[in-house]
Design a protein around this motif. Structure first.
Motif, mmCIF file in Angstrom:
data_model
loop_
_atom_site.group_PDB
_atom_site.id
_atom_site.type_symbol
_atom_site.label_atom_id
_atom_site.label_comp_id
_atom_site.label_asym_id
_atom_site.label_seq_id
_atom_site.Cartn_x
_atom_site.Cartn_y
_atom_site.Cartn_z
ATOM 1 N N PHE A 251 0.818 -1.213 0.000
ATOM 2 C CA PHE A 251 0.000 0.000 0.000
ATOM 3 C C PHE A 251 0.853 1.265 0.000
ATOM 4 C CE2 PHE A 251 -2.624 -3.348 1.717
ATOM 5 C CZ PHE A 251 -3.869 -3.124 1.149
ATOM 6 N N ALA A 252 2.163 1.120 0.219
ATOM 7 C CA ALA A 252 3.049 2.282 0.298
ATOM 8 C C ALA A 252 3.524 2.766 -1.069
ATOM 9 C CB ALA A 252 4.258 1.954 1.172
ATOM 10 N N PHE A 253 3.371 1.927 -2.115
ATOM 11 C CA PHE A 253 3.873 2.264 -3.444
ATOM 12 C C PHE A 253 2.732 2.187 -4.461
ATOM 13 C CE2 PHE A 253 7.211 0.415 -0.918
ATOM 14 C CZ PHE A 253 8.318 1.210 -1.151
ATOM 15 N N PRO A 254 2.686 3.120 -5.417
ATOM 16 C CA PRO A 254 1.589 3.095 -6.393
ATOM 17 C C PRO A 254 1.599 1.853 -7.276
ATOM 18 C CG PRO A 254 3.242 4.764 -6.963
ATOM 19 C CD PRO A 254 3.558 4.291 -5.585
ATOM 20 N N PHE A 255 2.772 1.342 -7.640
ATOM 21 C CA PHE A 255 2.842 0.200 -8.548
ATOM 22 C C PHE A 255 2.462 -1.111 -7.853
ATOM 23 C CE2 PHE A 255 7.051 1.648 -7.173
ATOM 24 C CZ PHE A 255 7.499 0.579 -6.413
ATOM 25 N N THR A 256 2.764 -1.258 -6.548
ATOM 26 C CA THR A 256 2.328 -2.471 -5.833
ATOM 27 C C THR A 256 0.886 -2.327 -5.350
ATOM 28 O OG1 THR A 256 3.450 -1.571 -3.872
ATOM 29 C CG2 THR A 256 4.595 -3.282 -5.092
ATOM 30 N N ARG A 257 0.426 -1.097 -5.172
ATOM 31 C CA ARG A 257 -0.972 -0.872 -4.792
ATOM 32 C C ARG A 257 -1.911 -1.401 -5.869
ATOM 33 N NH1 ARG A 257 -0.937 4.674 -4.095
ATOM 34 N NH2 ARG A 257 0.527 4.355 -2.369
ATOM 35 N N GLU A 258 -1.435 -1.380 -7.110
ATOM 36 C CA GLU A 258 -2.241 -1.906 -8.223
ATOM 37 C C GLU A 258 -2.458 -3.407 -8.092
ATOM 38 O OE1 GLU A 258 -0.334 -0.797 -11.824
ATOM 39 O OE2 GLU A 258 -0.674 1.366 -11.561
ATOM 40 N N LEU A 259 -1.520 -4.108 -7.467
ATOM 41 C CA LEU A 259 -1.684 -5.550 -7.267
ATOM 42 C C LEU A 259 -2.839 -5.837 -6.310
ATOM 43 C CD1 LEU A 259 2.073 -6.621 -6.869
ATOM 44 C CD2 LEU A 259 0.654 -6.742 -8.925
ATOM 45 N N VAL A 260 -3.115 -4.899 -5.420
ATOM 46 C CA VAL A 260 -4.203 -5.065 -4.463
ATOM 47 C C VAL A 260 -5.561 -4.845 -5.135
ATOM 48 C CG1 VAL A 260 -5.181 -4.244 -2.284
ATOM 49 C CG2 VAL A 260 -2.694 -4.321 -2.577
ATOM 50 N N THR A 261 -5.599 -3.920 -6.096
ATOM 51 C CA THR A 261 -6.864 -3.565 -6.743
ATOM 52 C C THR A 261 -7.141 -4.356 -8.017
ATOM 53 O OG1 THR A 261 -5.751 -1.741 -7.911
ATOM 54 C CG2 THR A 261 -6.787 -1.233 -5.802
ATOM 55 N N SER A 262 -6.122 -5.015 -8.580
ATOM 56 C CA SER A 262 -6.306 -5.755 -9.843
ATOM 57 C C SER A 262 -7.111 -7.031 -9.611
ATOM 58 C CB SER A 262 -4.953 -6.117 -10.453
ATOM 59 O OG SER A 262 -4.214 -4.953 -10.766
ATOM 60 N N ASP A 263 -7.840 -7.433 -10.636
ATOM 61 C CA ASP A 263 -8.628 -8.666 -10.569
ATOM 62 C C ASP A 263 -7.704 -9.892 -10.630
ATOM 63 O OD1 ASP A 263 -10.960 -7.195 -10.510
ATOM 64 O OD2 ASP A 263 -11.200 -7.206 -12.698
ATOM 65 N N GLY A 264 -8.107 -10.947 -9.951
ATOM 66 C CA GLY A 264 -7.383 -12.212 -10.018
ATOM 67 C C GLY A 264 -6.296 -12.378 -8.989
ATOM 68 N N TYR A 265 -6.017 -11.339 -8.211
ATOM 69 C CA TYR A 265 -4.943 -11.418 -7.222
ATOM 70 C C TYR A 265 -5.466 -11.507 -5.792
ATOM 71 C CZ TYR A 265 -1.571 -10.220 -10.885
ATOM 72 O OH TYR A 265 -0.799 -10.238 -12.016
ATOM 73 N N PHE A 266 -6.801 -11.584 -5.627
ATOM 74 C CA PHE A 266 -7.417 -11.708 -4.301
ATOM 75 C C PHE A 266 -6.916 -10.616 -3.355
ATOM 76 C CE2 PHE A 266 -7.637 -15.941 -6.150
ATOM 77 C CZ PHE A 266 -8.960 -16.284 -5.927
ATOM 78 N N LEU A 267 -7.133 -9.368 -3.782
ATOM 79 C CA LEU A 267 -6.749 -8.183 -2.990
ATOM 80 C C LEU A 267 -5.243 -8.117 -2.736
ATOM 81 C CD1 LEU A 267 -9.649 -8.169 -0.343
ATOM 82 C CD2 LEU A 267 -9.489 -6.849 -2.475
ATOM 83 N N GLY A 268 -4.477 -8.701 -3.633
ATOM 84 C CA GLY A 268 -3.024 -8.667 -3.504
ATOM 85 C C GLY A 268 -2.456 -9.705 -2.560
ATOM 86 N N LEU A 269 -3.325 -10.588 -2.040
ATOM 87 C CA LEU A 269 -2.862 -11.582 -1.069
ATOM 88 C C LEU A 269 -1.914 -12.594 -1.706
ATOM 89 C CD1 LEU A 269 -6.205 -12.220 0.862
ATOM 90 C CD2 LEU A 269 -4.242 -10.850 1.613
ATOM 91 N N ILE A 270 -2.201 -12.987 -2.961
ATOM 92 C CA ILE A 270 -1.335 -13.964 -3.640
ATOM 93 C C ILE A 270 0.020 -13.357 -3.988
ATOM 94 C CG2 ILE A 270 -1.055 -15.327 -5.745
ATOM 95 C CD1 ILE A 270 -3.995 -16.026 -5.576
#
Length: 356
Positions: A251-270
């Protein structure tokens, strides 16, 4: 003759320590040089200055401290099972704070220090404490293995991508799919067993077996000690904290924050699990607090999800640097705590003597 052998053993021991220091520093320095050679330094500087939400980095630092407190409490359960009296929670935590701070200076130095600290503090046998420490680390090894297996299932596509994309991944895949490798493993195992029976009375082999017995003695208390259930709960707590350290930093970086919001990644947990497992496995490489191996492993893991090398480098550098900062801070706290504790004990000692 005995004096000559003792001098030679001391010289070899010192030489071994020097080699270990040179090796660990060399690995860290070499991988950091490689890291900065691969990435855009100016882009990393720009990200660090403008693109980081440091509130989440501070949260990560708090989680790091919590994980060490839990680890200290868990180790206390093992120590009591080994016959060492109950230690205050602050002292248990300090043993971990100091250990991790010293590991920044030299790999595994902290492990030796915390054993000596508890041994002197409680006036107990060092070998007993060392056994519990080895058992503590053995249980961590089991957790890493379980997490790797879990990652193989829940993040199979990412692991397959790693195996296909990178030479290291292809080498790992080759190891597990090449039948000749397994034959060699069987042959080497047989040679070791035969070698043991032929040379089991030699000092070298007896030393190895003594170390092995210590590992087992420290580990087997898990099966008959009081508080096994609590030990397992605390173990889960430690590794949940470790996972959250990586995940919260998303959540601290814009590029990794996208992993949390993108579909298929289960809120970035994977992605968080993959980054966490890669980073955990890298800690087996001797280095100063993971500097170098951990950064490279995290970059590799993030690249599997489309994160550019410079972005991944910025993530790893910021996370490692601030984690190192909190380790130094808690290490300083430990030094003051131990100094004050020793002073209080010395002040109380004359009182006890006068009463007696």
């Amino acid at each position: 003759m005995g004096t000559a052998n003792t001098s030679r053993d001391e010289m070899l021991s010192k030489l071994g320590r020097i080699v270990k220091i040179i090796l660990s520093v060399g690995i860290s320095a070499g991988l950091i040089v490689w890291l900065f050679h691969k990435v855009n330094i100016h882009q990393i500087e720009s990200i660090i200055r403008q693109g980081v939400d440091y509130r989440y980095i501070v949260a990560m630092m708090g989680i790091t401290v919590l994980s060490h407190i839990i680890r200290g409490i868990r180790w206390g359960i093992q120590l009591r099972a080994a016959g060492i009296p109950r230690i205050p929670v602050v002292a248990e935590s300090v043993s971990i704070f100091g250990a991790y701070a010293l590991n920044l200076v030299f790999p595994f130095l902290g492990e030796a220090w915390r054993c000596v600290y508890i041994s002197k503090r409680e006036n107990c046998k060092l070998s007993t404490v060392v056994g519990t420490d080895l058992g503590d680390r053995a249980s961590d090894g089991i957790m890493i293995l379980l997490l790797v297996i879990l990652t193989m299932f829940v993040a199979k596509s990412s692991i397959d991508k790693f195996l296909d994309k990178y030479p290291l991944g292809k080498s790992i895949d080759h190891i597990f799919t090449n039948g000749a490798i397994w034959i060699w493993i069987v042959v080497i195992t047989a040679v070791l067993v035969i070698g043991y029976y032929l040379f089991r009375h030699t000092k070298f082999v007896q030393g190895i077996m003594t170390s092995t017995r210590r590992i087992w003695d420290g580990f087997k208390v898990l099966f008959h000690m009081k508080g096994t259930g609590m030990y397992l709960i605390l173990t889960l707590g430690i590794w949940v904290c470790y996972y959250l350290e990586a995940y919260v930093c998303f959540f601290a970086f814009p590029f990794t924050r996208e992993l949390v919001t993108s579909d298929g990644y289960f809120l970035g947990l994977i992605p968080g699990l993959v980054v966490f497992v890669f980073g955990s496995c890298s800690m087996g490489v001797p280095s100063n607090g993971g500097l170098g191996p951990w950064n490279i492993a995290v970059m590799f893991a993030l690249s599997l999800f489309g994160i550019k090398e410079s972005d991944g480098a910025a993530y790893s550098i910021v996370c490692w640097s601030f984690q190192a900062l909190i380790l130094v801070a808690t290490g300083i706290f430990s030094a003051f705590y131990i100094m004050l504790s020793n002073r209080n004990r010395k002040e109380k000692l004359p009182e006890k003597q006068s009463i007696g």
